[in-house]
Design an enzyme around this catalytic site. Structure first.
Site, PDB file in Angstrom:
ATOM      1  CE  LYS A  15     -20.465  12.330  76.027  1.00  0.00           C
ATOM      2  NZ  LYS A  15     -21.574  12.334  76.988  1.00  0.00           N
ATOM      3  CB  SER A  16     -17.632   3.260  74.383  1.00  0.00           C
ATOM      4  OG  SER A  16     -16.618   3.989  73.723  1.00  0.00           O
ATOM      5  CE  LYS A  66      -7.251   5.108  72.335  1.00  0.00           C
ATOM      6  NZ  LYS A  66      -7.741   6.115  71.383  1.00  0.00           N
ATOM      7  CG  ASP A 103      -8.801   5.522  67.912  1.00  0.00           C
ATOM      8  OD1 ASP A 103     -10.035   5.600  68.084  1.00  0.00           O
ATOM      9  OD2 ASP A 103      -7.984   5.409  68.843  1.00  0.00           O
ATOM     10  N   GLY A 125      -0.141  16.326  70.777  1.00  0.00           N
ATOM     11  CA  GLY A 125      -0.083  15.023  71.412  1.00  0.00           C
ATOM     12  C   GLY A 125       0.842  14.065  70.687  1.00  0.00           C
ATOM     13  N   GLY A 127       0.706  10.454  71.898  1.00  0.00           N
ATOM     14  CA  GLY A 127       0.333   9.154  72.440  1.00  0.00           C
ATOM     15  C   GLY A 127      -0.349   8.276  71.408  1.00  0.00           C
ATOM     16  N   GLY A 128      -1.115   7.290  71.915  1.00  0.00           N
ATOM     17  CA  GLY A 128      -1.753   6.328  71.035  1.00  0.00           C
ATOM     18  C   GLY A 128      -2.731   6.941  70.068  1.00  0.00           C
ATOM     19  CB  ALA A 129      -5.429   9.471  70.414  1.00  0.00           C
ATOM     20  CE1 TYR A 213     -16.259  10.116  75.539  1.00  0.00           C
ATOM     21  CE2 TYR A 213     -14.446   9.876  73.998  1.00  0.00           C
ATOM     22  CZ  TYR A 213     -15.189   9.382  75.053  1.00  0.00           C
ATOM     23  OH  TYR A 213     -14.857   8.192  75.631  1.00  0.00           O
ATOM     24  N   GLY A 234     -15.417  15.722  69.321  1.00  0.00           N
ATOM     25  CA  GLY A 234     -14.947  14.362  69.561  1.00  0.00           C
ATOM     26  C   GLY A 234     -15.948  13.264  69.272  1.00  0.00           C
TER      27      GLY A 234
END
Length: 268
Positions: A15-16, A66, A103, A125, A127-129, A213, A234
């Site tokens: 959605k960016s 990321k 982030d 999680g 990962g990168g987030a 999201y 999100g």
């Protein structure tokens, strides 16, 4: 025309472009923002091409790049040694491509008025987030933190990296009681595996925060809402991190006084 992008694989769900183009239009800026599918094998070539394109102002980065993107841009803010992942690349004053992470601030924004110091948290999680989430939580002085991940060994390394007390366990583990539950993984996202959790162990005043999201109302948030728990979707993190990136790309702050109209557009 100057432009910025969001890259990832997959990318169709992003959605960016809606967010940035909404702000560009509201401010009357003659620029564009696009979504571009970039595979892991194409990542180096993507940055090589954009590096010489003076119209390109930068990009946001989503799964799965990321961490890998750090190898292709400069890191003056030493994000590699702090958060360990970037989600934004922008052109610095000398024209060099610089990586940063918006982030962490985007994640923190909807929790800014919530006192979680010393309270137990669960993060899903590694990962990168999740790096950005754990970085922010460390500065909020929460604890202990339980990280549920496919690789508990990797999750344990993240806890150590950020100086957090807690433990790492497989995702299938029964939830411990926690004041905050954060899904910082892609589980539950459209096209990804579902996130199957029993929220019964959470207290009635717990907050459930899902950074996914697409869909906006994930099964995790539906289950939390059915229990009457406070939820954060999100879009909160997405818009928050986008606002910081927008200013890096286009040199002006976005019109955050129009967030309500933007959210209405995004949920259609």
């Amino acid at each position: 025309m100057t432009y910025a992008e969001v890259i990832g694989d997959p990318i169709a769900h992003s959605k960016s472009p809606f967010i940035h183009c909404f702000w560009l239009s509201a401010l009357g800026i003659d620029a564009d923002y696009r979504a571009v599918a970039v595979s892991t094998l194409e990542l180096a070539g993507y940055f090589d091409m954009r590096r010489d394109d003076s119209a390109w102002r930068g990009c946001n980065i989503t799964l799965p790049h990321k961490i890998a993107a750090l190898d292709h841009v400069s890191d003056p803010g030493e994000v590699r040694s702090s958060i360990g992942a970037i989600n934004t690349v922008f052109r610095g004053e000398n024209g060099a491509l610089q990586g940063t992470n918006t982030d962490a601030a985007g994640f923190y924004a909807p929790l800014a008025d919530t006192d979680l110091a010393g309270k137990p948290v669960v993060v899903i999680g590694s990962g990168g987030a999740a790096c950005a989430v754990l970085f922010a939580l460390a500065r909020m002085e929460v604890g202990p933190i339980t990280v549920l991940a496919r690789s508990p060994l990797k999750a344990a390394a993240l806890l150590s990296r950020f100086g957090l007390k807690g433990e790492a366990k497989p995702i299938a583990t029964t939830l411990p009681p926690a004041s905050l539950l954060v899904n910082a993984s892609a589980l539950g996202m459209a096209g990804q595996a579902p996130l199957e959790l029993d929220l019964a162990p959470l207290p009635d005043d717990a907050i459930v925060y899902d950074i996914v999201y697409a869909p906006l109302e994930t099964p995790l948030l539906e289950q939390a809402a059915a229990r009457g728990l406070a939820i954060i979707d999100g879009l909160e993190m997405l818009v928050g991190q986008a606002a910081i990136a927008f200013e890096l790309f286009f040199g002006v702050a976005p019109p955050r006084d129009r967030d309500a109209a933007l959210r209405d557009l995004l949920v259609q």
